[in-house]
Design an enzyme around this catalytic site. Structure first.
Site, mmCIF file in Angstrom:
data_model
loop_
_atom_site.group_PDB
_atom_site.id
_atom_site.type_symbol
_atom_site.label_atom_id
_atom_site.label_comp_id
_atom_site.label_asym_id
_atom_site.label_seq_id
_atom_site.Cartn_x
_atom_site.Cartn_y
_atom_site.Cartn_z
ATOM 1 N N LYS B 100 0.885 -1.171 0.000
ATOM 2 C CA LYS B 100 0.000 0.000 0.000
ATOM 3 C C LYS B 100 0.916 1.213 0.000
ATOM 4 C CE LYS B 100 -3.008 2.848 2.774
ATOM 5 N NZ LYS B 100 -3.835 3.017 3.981
ATOM 6 N N GLY B 161 -8.054 9.233 9.273
ATOM 7 C CA GLY B 161 -8.403 9.286 10.688
ATOM 8 C C GLY B 161 -9.489 10.278 11.039
ATOM 9 N N ALA B 187 -9.373 5.668 3.657
ATOM 10 C CA ALA B 187 -9.301 6.840 4.526
ATOM 11 C C ALA B 187 -10.634 7.570 4.638
ATOM 12 C CB ALA B 187 -8.226 7.830 4.077
ATOM 13 N N GLY B 188 -10.958 7.913 5.857
ATOM 14 C CA GLY B 188 -12.139 8.716 6.128
ATOM 15 C C GLY B 188 -13.340 7.938 6.628
ATOM 16 N N ALA B 209 -9.280 1.584 9.102
ATOM 17 C CA ALA B 209 -8.380 1.294 10.219
ATOM 18 C C ALA B 209 -8.942 1.948 11.482
ATOM 19 C CB ALA B 209 -6.967 1.796 9.922
#
Lengths: 67, 258
Positions: B100, B161, B187-188, B209
Site C-alpha cells: 500500500k 483518521g 481513509a475517512g 483502520a
C-alpha cells in the site's frame, strides 16, 4: 568503528550485519526483520557475510501497527 | 432471486472479501484475533518501523497466527525515495510484493503528494511490486496511477483518521469511471454507512483502520463494517430506484374508501 543504526551513532565491534543483529536484538536471524545498509536492502541470506564499514548507515525495521 | 456477486480480483488474485483492515491504533494485540474474526478482511495492513527489540514483533506473530494476508504500507513517507526503500524493506521483512503506497505531502493534512506518489508508483511497478496507492479523489491522478501499472487505486473519502466519511461522492464515482483497475475507498471511513455508501458509489472494496481500532467496541465495529460493505455491494447490484423530487405512492390509488 562508528556506524549510524536507526538514526543514531553507534560504536560497534560488529563485523557483519548478522553480528550487529545478534548484538542489538539478541538474534542473528530474527524473523520479520529487514535490514538496509546505505539505502540498499541486504537480503536475509547475505546477513552473515555482509561486512559493515566505518560510517555505514544501517536501518533495522520490523512490522508494526499501521493503517 | 440471487444475492451472489463476483469476488474481487486484484493483480490476478482472488481476494476473500471486500474489506481491507488497518491495524493502526488498536489498543492491544489481544484484540487482533477477535477483530479479524469479526471483520474477515481480505488484507490487513501493517507499517514498517525501526526496531530495537524483538518484543515489538508481537503484532506480527498474532497476525501470522490468524493466517491473514498482510499488506505493508509506506505510511509516513514524504518522498518517493523514502517510500521505495520502505517498500523494499517491507518486501524483505514480510515476504510479499504487495504494497500500500503512501507518500504524503505533509504530516498535518496527511494528504498524498501527487508528484512523489506517481514517481514512487512507477519505480515500484518497475521493481516488480503489486502497487496499491493511497491517492486523492482526483480521477485524473487515478488514471495516471493506473496507467503506470498500479494494481488498484485507493482514493480517500476524507482525511486519514477524520471519520468524515465520503465527502465528495461525485469524485469517488468519477474515479471509478476513470480507471479499469479496482477502486478501494481508503481513509475517512467512520462507520458502517460510510462503507456502504462507498460500495454503492462503485468502489470494489473499502479499507478502514481508525474506524475500527478507535471505536468504543472495535469488535462490534469490525462486524458492522463487514456488513456495511456487503450491504452496499448488494444494494448496488440490486439497482436502486431513481431519486425523485416528488412523492410517489406505493399503495394502490384505486379502491380507496370514502
Amino acid at each position: 568503528m562508528t556506524i549510524t543504526c536507526n538514526g543514531e551513532p553507534v560504536a560497534v565491534a560488529a563485523a557483519t550485519v548478522a553480528d550487529l543483529l545478534e548484538r542489538r536484538l539478541g538474534d542473528p536471524r530474527p524473523a520479520g526483520v529487514a535490514v538496509a545498509v546505505n539505502e540498499e536492502v541486504v537480503p536475509r541470506g547475505d546477513w552473515p557475510v555482509r561486512r559493515l564499514a566505518e560510517g555505514d548507515v544501517v536501518e533495522v525495521v520490523t512490522a508494526v501497527q499501521g493503517g | 432471486m440471487s444475492t451472489r456477486v463476483d469476488a474481487l480480483v486484484v493483480a490476478g488474485e482472488t481476494l476473500s472479501s471486500r474489506l481491507f483492515l488497518g491495524t493502526g491504533g488498536l489498543p492491544n494485540v489481544a484484540l487482533v484475533g477477535p477483530v479479524l474474526e469479526a471483520a474477515r478482511p481480505a488484507l490487513v495492513t501493517v507499517s514498517v518501523r525501526r526496531t530495537s527489540s524483538l518484543a515489538e514483533g508481537g503484532l506480527l506473530a498474532a497476525l501470522r497466527a490468524c493466517g491473514v494476508r498482510l499488506l505493508p504500507n509506506t505510511a509516513g513517507c514524504l518522498s518517493a525515495r523514502e517510500a521505495v526503500l520502505t517498500a523494499e524493506l517491507a518486501r524483505e521483512a514480510l515476504g510479499t510484493d504487495w504494497v500500500k503506497l503512501e507518500v504524503i505531502g505533509d504530516e498535518r493534512s496527511l494528504l498524498p503528494d501527487a508528484v512523489e506518489l506517481l514517481d514512487a508508483a512507477e519505480q515500484l511497478v518497475g521493481r516488480g511490486f503489486v502497487v496499491l496507492p493511497y491517492t486523492t479523489d482526483d480521477p485524473v491522478l487515478a488514471r495516471r496511477l493506473a496507467d503506470a501499472g498500479c494494481a488498484a487505486v485507493m482514493p480517500l473519502g476524507s482525511p486519514i483518521g477524520s471519520g468524515l466519511g465520503v465527502l465528495n461522492p461525485h469524485a469517488i464515482a468519477a474515479v471509478r469511471a476513470a480507471v479499469d483497475v479496482p477502486v478501494v475507498l481508503d481513509a475517512g471511513v467512520g462507520t458502517a454507512s460510510d462503507a456502504a455508501l462507498a460500495m454503492e458509489l462503485g468502489c470494489d472494496a473499502v479499507l478502514a483502520a481508525t474506524a475500527v481500532t478507535r471505536a468504543d467496541d472495535p469488535v462490534a465495529m469490525a462486524s458492522a463494517l463487514r456488513l456495511g460493505v456487503e450491504a452496499g455491494l448488494l444494494a448496488r447490484s440490486a439497482g436502486r430506484i431513481p431519486r425523485r423530487s416528488e412523492a410517489r405512492a406505493s399503495s394502490p390509488v384505486v379502491g380507496r374508501i370514502g
